[in-house]
Enzyme design. Structure first.
Site, PDB file in Angstrom:
ATOM      1  N   GLY A   1       0.847  -1.192   0.000  1.00  0.00           N
ATOM      2  CA  GLY A   1       0.000   0.000   0.000  1.00  0.00           C
ATOM      3  C   GLY A   1       0.878   1.236   0.000  1.00  0.00           C
ATOM      4  O   GLY A   1       2.072   1.139   0.292  1.00  0.00           O
TER       5      GLY A   1
ATOM      6  N   CYS B   1       5.306  -6.139   1.367  1.00  0.00           N
ATOM      7  CA  CYS B   1       5.634  -4.712   1.280  1.00  0.00           C
ATOM      8  C   CYS B   1       5.045  -3.953   2.471  1.00  0.00           C
ATOM      9  O   CYS B   1       5.439  -4.188   3.605  1.00  0.00           O
ATOM     10  CB  CYS B   1       5.181  -4.151  -0.069  1.00  0.00           C
ATOM     11  SG  CYS B   1       5.919  -2.544  -0.406  1.00  0.00           S
ATOM     12  N   TYR B   2       4.055  -3.071   2.257  1.00  0.00           N
ATOM     13  CA  TYR B   2       3.478  -2.348   3.401  1.00  0.00           C
ATOM     14  C   TYR B   2       2.933  -3.341   4.431  1.00  0.00           C
ATOM     15  O   TYR B   2       3.038  -3.120   5.643  1.00  0.00           O
ATOM     16  CB  TYR B   2       2.356  -1.421   2.920  1.00  0.00           C
ATOM     17  CG  TYR B   2       1.706  -0.648   4.047  1.00  0.00           C
ATOM     18  CD1 TYR B   2       2.360   0.433   4.629  1.00  0.00           C
ATOM     19  CD2 TYR B   2       0.463  -1.025   4.550  1.00  0.00           C
ATOM     20  CE1 TYR B   2       1.781   1.133   5.677  1.00  0.00           C
ATOM     21  CE2 TYR B   2      -0.122  -0.327   5.600  1.00  0.00           C
ATOM     22  CZ  TYR B   2       0.542   0.750   6.158  1.00  0.00           C
ATOM     23  OH  TYR B   2      -0.030   1.441   7.195  1.00  0.00           O
TER      24      TYR B   2
ATOM     25  N   HIS C   1       7.776  -7.812  -4.026  1.00  0.00           N
ATOM     26  CA  HIS C   1       6.472  -8.234  -4.566  1.00  0.00           C
ATOM     27  C   HIS C   1       6.577  -9.585  -5.275  1.00  0.00           C
ATOM     28  O   HIS C   1       7.055  -9.642  -6.397  1.00  0.00           O
ATOM     29  CB  HIS C   1       5.948  -7.165  -5.528  1.00  0.00           C
ATOM     30  CG  HIS C   1       5.539  -5.918  -4.822  1.00  0.00           C
ATOM     31  ND1 HIS C   1       4.285  -5.747  -4.286  1.00  0.00           N
ATOM     32  CD2 HIS C   1       6.234  -4.804  -4.499  1.00  0.00           C
ATOM     33  CE1 HIS C   1       4.217  -4.582  -3.681  1.00  0.00           C
ATOM     34  NE2 HIS C   1       5.392  -3.988  -3.799  1.00  0.00           N
TER      35      HIS C   1
ATOM     36  N   GLU D   1       4.191 -11.215  -6.472  1.00  0.00           N
ATOM     37  CA  GLU D   1       3.090 -11.402  -7.430  1.00  0.00           C
ATOM     38  C   GLU D   1       3.419 -10.894  -8.830  1.00  0.00           C
ATOM     39  O   GLU D   1       2.681 -11.170  -9.760  1.00  0.00           O
ATOM     40  CB  GLU D   1       1.821 -10.712  -6.895  1.00  0.00           C
ATOM     41  CG  GLU D   1       1.859  -9.192  -6.811  1.00  0.00           C
ATOM     42  CD  GLU D   1       2.521  -8.642  -5.546  1.00  0.00           C
ATOM     43  OE1 GLU D   1       3.276  -9.393  -4.896  1.00  0.00           O
ATOM     44  OE2 GLU D   1       2.316  -7.463  -5.233  1.00  0.00           O
TER      45      GLU D   1
ATOM     46  N   ASP E   1     -17.106 -13.640 -22.054  1.00  0.00           N
ATOM     47  CA  ASP E   1     -17.820 -13.684 -20.777  1.00  0.00           C
ATOM     48  C   ASP E   1     -19.255 -14.183 -20.938  1.00  0.00           C
ATOM     49  O   ASP E   1     -19.668 -15.120 -20.249  1.00  0.00           O
ATOM     50  CB  ASP E   1     -17.833 -12.308 -20.095  1.00  0.00           C
ATOM     51  CG  ASP E   1     -16.434 -11.749 -19.900  1.00  0.00           C
ATOM     52  OD1 ASP E   1     -15.469 -12.548 -19.983  1.00  0.00           O
ATOM     53  OD2 ASP E   1     -16.304 -10.537 -19.686  1.00  0.00           O
TER      54      ASP E   1
ATOM     55  N   LYS F   1     -10.730 -12.949 -15.408  1.00  0.00           N
ATOM     56  CA  LYS F   1     -10.839 -13.207 -16.854  1.00  0.00           C
ATOM     57  C   LYS F   1     -10.101 -14.488 -17.279  1.00  0.00           C
ATOM     58  O   LYS F   1     -10.617 -15.273 -18.064  1.00  0.00           O
ATOM     59  CB  LYS F   1     -10.262 -12.010 -17.601  1.00  0.00           C
ATOM     60  CG  LYS F   1     -10.493 -12.021 -19.085  1.00  0.00           C
ATOM     61  CD  LYS F   1     -11.790 -11.343 -19.381  1.00  0.00           C
ATOM     62  CE  LYS F   1     -12.063 -11.194 -20.850  1.00  0.00           C
ATOM     63  NZ  LYS F   1     -13.315 -10.454 -21.065  1.00  0.00           N
TER      64      LYS F   1
END
Ligand code: XMP
Length: 538
Positions: free
Chosen positions: A75, A102-103, A189, A191, A247, A393
Site C-alpha cells: 500500500g 511490502c506495506y 512483490h 506477485e 464472458d 478473466k
C-alpha cells in the site's frame, strides 16, 4: 469494533472454507497497493481460491470465511503517517498463518516491535535479494535472486522472536518469519513477473505454511457453478443476451450445462460486429452446443438509429437503447410462443474484477452490471444469474476451454458493446464506412494471428476517422480513408501500452489494406499508451 469481540472465533485453522463450494480459501487484505488484485490472481494460479477484501473489513467477516491463510497487501502509506491503515491485532489470534507483503510486512514488523524507518533512498524496481537464512519461506531457492521492490520506508530490525531471512541494497531486512506464531513478511512483490521466484515463494506459503491442497481448478468451478445455478433457478426459465464475447459465452454455456433447454439465448446482431463474428457465435451455440438460440438480424434498425449521430456518447446511448428494445421484444415473443410463464432469470457475465471495482467484494456494493449485453436497464424484471461473479478473466477462459468452447471464442480479444460504431470517429457510422472498417479489421486480425501475436495482445483493431487524405496510386490521384492501426498490451484495460509490432508485419498490414481496399489510401499507427490515451478512440 473491539478485539475482544473476536478473540474466540470458531477455530479457523484446518477447517474447510465457509465459502460455498470452496474447499480452501486464502484472504488477501487490500491496503491500497497497486498489485493487490494480482496477489489474489496469483494465489488462484496456485490452485487456491482467494478473495480480495478491503483492509477495513471486520475481523468477524474474515473469521467467518475460515481462511487457510491471510495475505496483507502492499500500500502507499507509511506506518508513521497520520491515518495510515493499522493492523487489527486480533487477526494474528485467528490461528491462521499471515503473510505481509511490502506495506503489509512493514505493518506486521512495526506492530510487533521491530524497527521500520525511512531509508535514505527508496527502492523502486529490480533489486538483488541476498538470502542469509532461507527459513521455511525461501527454502530451496537460490541465495542470490532478483526481486521487484516498490517502497520508501524499510525494515531495519526484525521484531523479537522473528528471524531475518534476507536483505537487499536498500532493505536491511527484506524477509522475516516467525514460524511459531505463523507470521511471515516479505518486502518485495512476489506477485509480479519481475520477481522470478515469486510464484514459488507464494506456493511455499500456501502449501508448506498454510497446508493448502490446491483443489481450485476450472473443472471444480464448473461443477460448483452448475450445482449453484440449478439451486437458484429450479425449473424456471432463463434468458441470456449473447454478445459473442467470452464472458457472456461462458456464462451461457455454464447455465446450459446446468439447466439445458430451460435456457434461451438471444443474440442481437446490430451490424456493428467484426467480420464473421455473428456466424461464429450462432454456429458454436446453435449447431455445436445445441443451445436454444434466437438470432436477430437488427442491422437495419441500428443503422437507422445511428443516422446523423456523430457524438460518441450519443452513439452509445442510441445503441444501448435500441439493444434494450430488441431484447425486450424478443423476450416477449419467446413468452408468447411458449404460452407459459415468461423467463424469470437473466444471465449476466459479471466478473470478479467488476465486483472489486465497484466496492471490494464485501457483498454490499452496487455492482456494475449489464456490461456484456450492451446496457440492459435495471428495471427489467429479472432475477440475475451471475455464474462468473467470483472469477477473473483468465479463469473464465479456462472454464470456457473446460466446457469445450472453441479456441477462437475462448481467446477472443475484448470488443466494446457498441462495436465498430465507436471506431468510426468524428463521424456517422454508415453502412459504407462500417464495411470498410470491417474489412480493414479483418486484414489486421488475419495478419496478427498469422504472426502468432493474437493472444499476446490485449486488443488489436482498426479505427476509421471521418477524414480523407490525398494519395497517388497507379499515376492517379486518390482521395481516400485513413485507417488507424491500434494494438495494445494490457493486464486489465485500466492501463495499456502500445504494442511494438514488428516493422515487417506493419508493412504487410498496410500494403494489404491499401491494395485490397479501394476506399483506403493511407494507414497509420497509434503509438499512444493509456494513460494518456484510452484504448478506444471514442
Ligand atoms: P478504454 O477505451 O476506456 O476501454 O480504454 C477500456 C476497455 O473497455 C472497452 N470499452 C467498452 N466496452 N462498452 C463496452 O462493453 C463500451 O462502451 C466500451 N468502451 C470501451 C474497450 O474495448 C477496452 O477493452
Amino acid at each position: 469494533m473491539s478485539d475482544a469481540a473476536v478473540t474466540a472465533p470458531e477455530p479457523v485453522a484446518g477447517q474447510p472454507s465457509a465459502t460455498p463450494g470452496v474447499a480452501e480459501e486464502v484472504v488477501v487484505l487490500d491496503y491500497g497497493g497497486q498489485y493487490s488484485q494480482l496477489i489474489a490472481r496469483r494465489v488462484r494460479d496456485c490452485g487456491v481460491f482467494s478473495e480480495l477484501l478491503p483492509h477495513r473489513v471486520p475481523l468477524e467477516e474474515i473469521a467467518r470465511r475460515r481462511p487457510r491463510g491471510i495475505i496483507l497487501s502492499g500500500g502507499p502509506a507509511s506506518v508513521y503517517a497520520d491515518g495510515a491503515p493499522r493492523l487489527e491485532m486480533g487477526l494474528l489470534e485467528l490461528g491462521v498463518p499471515v503473510l505481509g507483503i511490502c506495506y503489509g510486512m512493514q505493518l506486521l514488523v512495526h506492530e510487533l516491535g521491530g524497527r521500520v524507518e525511512q531509508a535514505e533512498v527508496g527502492e523502486f524496481g529490480r533489486s538483488e535479494l541476498h538470502v542469509r537464512d532461507p527459513g521455511v519461506l525461501l527454502k530451496g531457492m537460490p541465495r542470490e535472486q532478483t526481486c521487484w521492490m516498490s517502497h520508501r520506508d524499510a525494515v531495519f530490525e526484525a521484531p523479537p522472536g522473528f528471524t531475518a531471512l534476507a536483505s537487499s541494497g536498500a532493505s536491511p531486512v527484506a524477509a522475516v518469519e516467525n514460524t511459531e506464531r505463523g507470521v511471515y513478511g516479505i518486502q518485495f512483490h512476489p506477485e509480479v513477473v519481475h520477481t522470478p521466484y515469486g510464484q514459488e515463494i507464494l506456493t511455499r506459503f500456501l502449501t508448506e505454511v498454510c497446508g493448502c491442497e490446491r483443489t481450485w481448478s476450472a473443472a471444480s468451478i464448473v461443477e460448483e457453478q452448475v450445482r449453484r445455478i440449478r439451486e437458484q433457478v429450479g425449473d424456471g426459465k432463463v434468458i441470456c443476451g449473447l454478445s459473442g464475447g467470452v464472458d457472456s459465452s461462458v456464462a451461457a454455456l455454464l447455465v446450459h450445462r446446468a439447466v439445458g433447454e430451460q435456457l434461451t439465448c438471444v443474440f442481437v446482431d446490430h451490424g456493428l460486429m467484426r467480420k464473421g463474428e455473428g456466424e461464429q457465435v450462432v454456429s458454436a451455440f446453435r449447431d455445436t452446443f445445441k443451445v436454444p438460440l434466437v438470432a436477430v438480424d437488427a442491422e437495419e434498425r441500428f443503422l437507422q438509429k445511428l443516422k446523423g449521430v456523430t457524438e460518441p456518447e450519443a452513439k452509445r446511448r442510441a445503441i444501448g437503447a435500441e439493444f434494450i428494445r430488441v431484447f425486450e421484444e424478443e423476450a416477449a415473443k419467446l413468452a408468447r410462443a411458449d404460452g407459459g410463464e415468461p423467463a424469470r432469470y437473466l444471465v449476466q457475465g459479471t466478473l470478479y474484477s467488476d465486483v472489486i471495482e465497484s466496492g471490494g467484494g464485501t457483498g454490499t456494493a452496487t455492482i456494475k452490471s449489464h456490461h456484456n449485453v450492451g446496457g440492459l436497464p435495471d428495471d427489467l424484471e429479472f432475477e440475475l444469474v451471475e455464474p462468473l461473479r467470483a472469477l477473473f478473466k483468465d479463469e473464465v477462459r479456462a472454464v470456457g476451454a473446460e466446457l469445450g468452447l472453441p479456441e477462437r471464442l475462448v481467446w477472443r480479444q475484448p470488443f466494446p458493446g457498441p462495436g465498430l460504431a465507436i471506431r468510426i470517429v468524428g463521424g456517422e457510422a454508415t453502412k459504407e464506412r462500417l464495411d470498410v472498417l470491417r474489412e480493414a479489421d479483418h486484414i489486421l486480425q488475419e495478419e496478427i494471428r498469422e504472426a502468432g501475436l493474437y493472444r499476446e495482445l490485449w486488443q488489436s483493431f482498426c479505427v476509421l476517422p471521418d477524414v480523407r487524405t490525398v494519395g497517388v496510386q497507379g499515376d492517379e490521384r486518390t482521395y481516400g480513408y485513413v485507417v488507424v492501426v491500434r494494438a495494445v498490451t494490457s493486464d486489465d484495460a485500466m492501463t495499456a501500452d502500445w504494442a511494438r509490432l514488428p516493422y515487417d508485419l506493419l508493412e504487410t498490414i498496410a500494403s494489404r489494406m491499401i491494395n485490397e481496399l479501394p476506399a483506403v489510401n493511407r494507414v497509420v499507427l497509434d503509438i499512444t499508451s493509456k494513460p494518456p490515451g484510452t484504448i478506444e478512440w471514442e
